[in-house]
Design a protein around this motif. Structure first.
Motif, mmCIF file in Angstrom:
data_model
loop_
_atom_site.group_PDB
_atom_site.id
_atom_site.type_symbol
_atom_site.label_atom_id
_atom_site.label_comp_id
_atom_site.label_asym_id
_atom_site.label_seq_id
_atom_site.Cartn_x
_atom_site.Cartn_y
_atom_site.Cartn_z
ATOM 1 N N GLY A 1 0.779 -1.227 0.000
ATOM 2 C CA GLY A 1 0.000 0.000 0.000
ATOM 3 C C GLY A 1 0.807 1.271 0.000
ATOM 4 O O GLY A 1 0.294 2.328 0.349
ATOM 5 N N LYS A 2 2.069 1.214 -0.385
ATOM 6 C CA LYS A 2 2.877 2.430 -0.429
ATOM 7 C C LYS A 2 2.529 3.232 -1.671
ATOM 8 O O LYS A 2 1.996 2.715 -2.644
ATOM 9 N N LYS A 3 2.822 4.510 -1.635
ATOM 10 C CA LYS A 3 2.478 5.412 -2.723
ATOM 11 C C LYS A 3 3.706 5.749 -3.558
ATOM 12 O O LYS A 3 4.832 5.684 -3.080
ATOM 13 N N ALA A 4 3.471 6.122 -4.805
ATOM 14 C CA ALA A 4 4.543 6.475 -5.727
ATOM 15 C C ALA A 4 4.833 7.972 -5.650
ATOM 16 O O ALA A 4 3.922 8.787 -5.753
ATOM 17 N N TYR A 5 6.100 8.308 -5.461
ATOM 18 C CA TYR A 5 6.546 9.697 -5.436
ATOM 19 C C TYR A 5 7.660 9.855 -6.458
ATOM 20 O O TYR A 5 8.606 9.061 -6.482
ATOM 21 N N LEU A 6 7.553 10.882 -7.270
ATOM 22 C CA LEU A 6 8.550 11.133 -8.313
ATOM 23 C C LEU A 6 9.863 11.567 -7.685
ATOM 24 O O LEU A 6 9.914 12.532 -6.929
#
Length: 110
Positions: A84-89
């Protein structure tokens, strides 16, 4: 005197009614990235290449595609491969073949 106290009462009621705020919900539902249509999918297959991926990052080489069109791929990668981790540029690098390399980190900021 009665007129002044009546005006103060009306003003207090008016100000009290205007200052009411709705409470923000404590739980915000998890949002899934929107799914592209068939025409966009064909364009993505021609212009986006998965270059590197790991446990907590993913890199795509792309051309003729905007970064906001590429981000849902990274979001789905992080949702599928991490808990459930989120994508960060992290960064975008211009390559010598005029393509761009975007690297996303899968992290949880909580």
């Amino acid at each position: 005197m009665k007129k002044t106290s009546f005006l103060l009462l009306v003003a207090a009621i008016a100000l009290g009614g205007c200052s009411h705020q709705t409470a923000e919900p404590l739980y915000q539902p998890h949002q899934v990235a929107p799914q592209p249509n068939a025409q966009d999918m064909a364009r993505y297959k021609e212009n986006i290449v998965l270059k590197q991926h790991g446990k907590d990052f993913v890199s795509y080489e792309y051309r003729n595609v905007r970064i906001d069109e590429l981000a849902p791929l990274a979001i789905n990668y992080c949702l599928d491969n991490t808990d459930g981790k989120k994508a960060y540029l992290r960064e975008i690098v211009m390559r010598e073949n005029h393509a761009k390399l975007a690297t996303f980190d899968c992290i949880d900021l909580q």
